[in-house]
Design an enzyme around this catalytic site. Structure first.
Site, PDB file in Angstrom:
ATOM      1  N   GLY A  36       0.962  -1.218   0.089  1.00  6.32           N
ATOM      2  CA  GLY A  36       0.205   0.002   0.051  1.00  6.32           C
ATOM      3  C   GLY A  36       0.766   1.273  -0.117  1.00  6.32           C
ATOM      4  O   GLY A  36       1.883   1.306  -0.172  1.00  6.32           O
ATOM      5  N   ASP A  51       0.123  -4.631  11.753  1.00  6.42           N
ATOM      6  CA  ASP A  51       0.411  -5.856  11.088  1.00  6.42           C
ATOM      7  C   ASP A  51      -1.140  -6.140  11.864  1.00  6.42           C
ATOM      8  O   ASP A  51      -1.655  -6.905  12.438  1.00  6.42           O
ATOM      9  CB  ASP A  51       1.576  -6.357  11.664  1.00  6.42           C
ATOM     10  N   TYR A 139      -3.143 -20.740  -1.616  1.00  2.29           N
ATOM     11  CA  TYR A 139      -4.048 -19.102  -2.203  1.00  2.29           C
ATOM     12  C   TYR A 139      -5.726 -19.145  -1.466  1.00  2.29           C
ATOM     13  O   TYR A 139      -6.109 -18.480  -0.876  1.00  2.29           O
ATOM     14  CB  TYR A 139      -3.545 -18.295  -3.076  1.00  2.29           C
ATOM     15  N   ARG A 266       1.098 -21.355 -17.756  1.00  2.30           N
ATOM     16  CA  ARG A 266       1.146 -21.292 -16.569  1.00  2.30           C
ATOM     17  C   ARG A 266       0.472 -23.560 -15.862  1.00  2.30           C
ATOM     18  O   ARG A 266      -0.716 -23.389 -15.941  1.00  2.30           O
ATOM     19  CB  ARG A 266       1.128 -20.290 -15.248  1.00  2.30           C
TER      20      ARG A 266
END
Length: 309
Positions: A36, A51, A139, A266
Site C-alpha cells: 500500500g 500488522d 491461496y 502456467r
C-alpha cells in the site's frame, strides 16, 4: 459509521476508502505498507501502520467500531505456492485475528474480500455461489477456509458476516502481481513500449470487473444486513479473452499493431472463469456500471501518469 478498512492503502482498499469517506463515514485505514501507499489514501481517512496478525498492538488507538472491511491479503498465487505458511498466516490466521478484534471492539458487521479462486475449475459458467468449491492453490484454499471462519465466527458472535468473492479486479492503482493483474501488466508494458507476454494461446477468458464498481459493492447496504450474513460473487458475468484484452488495450493506447510474445501455459491456470453476480444484485443492489472499454481507458490514463508516457 466508524469503519476500519484493513489494506486500505492498497489497490482495492484505497478505492473503498474513497467511496466511504465521500459518503461521510469516519474511516480508519490499517495497512502495513508492504504493497500500500499512503498517498493513495483519501485525506479524510485516519491511517495506522500495523500488522493485521497482531491487531492488539495497534488497535488501542481505535475506540468502538461499527464495521470492519478486511481487505489486507497476500494476493499472489505463485508466492502462496512457494510460501504456503506465509500465505496461510496472512490470508487465514490474520482473518481470524481480525474477527476476534472486531468482536472485541463491538463491530456489528465484518466484510471480507474472497476470490473466484475458491471455485477451481468451473463446473458451469457463469459460476454462481452454489458451485462446488475446489481450489487449485494454497491461496484459494486459504481463502475458502477464511470464508468459513467469517461465516462461523460472525454467526456465533452476533455479527453480520459478508463474504464477497471477487472476479478479476482491475483499474487505477493496481500493481502487476496477484489475481487479475494481467490488466496492470499489459498497461505497464504499453507504458514502456514493450510487447505483451501471454502464457498459453491467449484464448483463456476471465471476468474483468472495474475496481470502482467493486468499491461500491463493499460499501453497499452497510449496517443493513442480518446476522445470517451474505456470500456473493462480485463480477460482470461477461467473459473477455486475454488476447482480446491485449488487442483492446493496445488499440486504446494507440500502439497497434500489438506485438505479442507467447510463453508456456502456467501450471494450474484455469481456462475460463466468469462469475454470476445475480445474488449481489438482489441483496446488495450491485450492478457494475463501468464497461470494460471505459475501465481500460481509466487504467491506461493512470499508468501514463505514473510512467510519464
Amino acid at each position: 459509521m466508524r469503519i476500519v478498512v484493513t489494506g486500505g492503502a492498497g489497490f482495492i482498499g484505497s478505492h473503498v476508502v474513497d467511496v466511504l469517506t465521500a459518503a461521510g463515514h469516519e474511516v480508519w485505514v490499517v495497512d502495513n505498507l508492504v504493497a500500500g501507499r499512503l498517498d493513495q489514501v483519501a485525506p479524510a481517512a485516519r491511517c495506522l501502520v500495523g500488522d493485521v496478525l497482531r491487531p492488539d498492538e495497534w488497535g488501542g488507538e481505535v475506540a468502538g467500531v461499527d464495521v470492519v472491511i478486511h481487505l489486507a491479503a497476500q494476493v499472489s498465487v505463485p508466492y502462496g505456492e512457494a510460501h504456503p505458511q506465509a500465505d496461510g498466516a496472512t490470508n487465514l490466521l490474520a482473518t481470524i485475528a481480525m474477527l476476534q478484534w472486531a468482536e472485541k471492539k463491538g463491530a456489528k458487521e465484518f466484510r471480507f474480500a474472497s476470490s473466484a479462486a475458491v471455485y477451481g475449475v468451473p463446473t458451469h459458467l457463469p459460476l454462481d455461489e452454489n458451485a462446488p468449491l475446489a481450489p487449485l492453490s494454497f491461496y484459494g484454499k486459504h481463502k475458502e477456509a477464511a470464508e468459513w471462519a467469517v461465516r462461523h465466527y460472525c454467526l456465533t458472535h452476533g455479527m453480520a458476516g459478508v463474504v464477497l468473492r471477487l472476479a478479476n479486479v482491475y483499474g487505477p492503482r493496481q500493481r502487476d502481481e496477484g489475481e487479475g493483474a494481467v490488466v496492470a501488466a499489459f498497461a505497464g508494458r504499453l507504458a514502456h513500449g514493450e510487447p505483451a507476454i501471454i502464457h498459453g494461446d491467449g484464448g483463456q477468458s476471465r471476468d474483468f470487473v472495474y475496481v470502482g464498481d467493486v468499491a461500491d459493492a463493499f460499501a453497499a447496504r452497510l449496517g443493513q444486513l442480518s446476522v445470517q450474513g451474505l456470500t456473493a460473487n462480485i463480477g460482470t458475468g461477461r467473459p473477455t479473452t486475454i488476447l482480446a484484452l491485449w488487442r483492446s488495450m493496445a488499440r486504446l493506447a494507440g500502439a497497434e499493431p500489438a506485438a505479442v510474445r507467447y510463453g508456456s501455459a502456467r501450471a494450474g491456470d484455469i481456462r475460463d472463469s466468469v462469475l454470476s453476480a445475480e445474488r449481489a444484485k438482489a441483496d446488495l443492489e450491485f450492478i457494475p456500471k463501468t464497461d470494460i472499454e471505459t475501465g481500460l481507458r481509466e487504467t491506461l490514463a493512470y499508468f501514463r501518469r505514473e510512467f510519464g508516457r
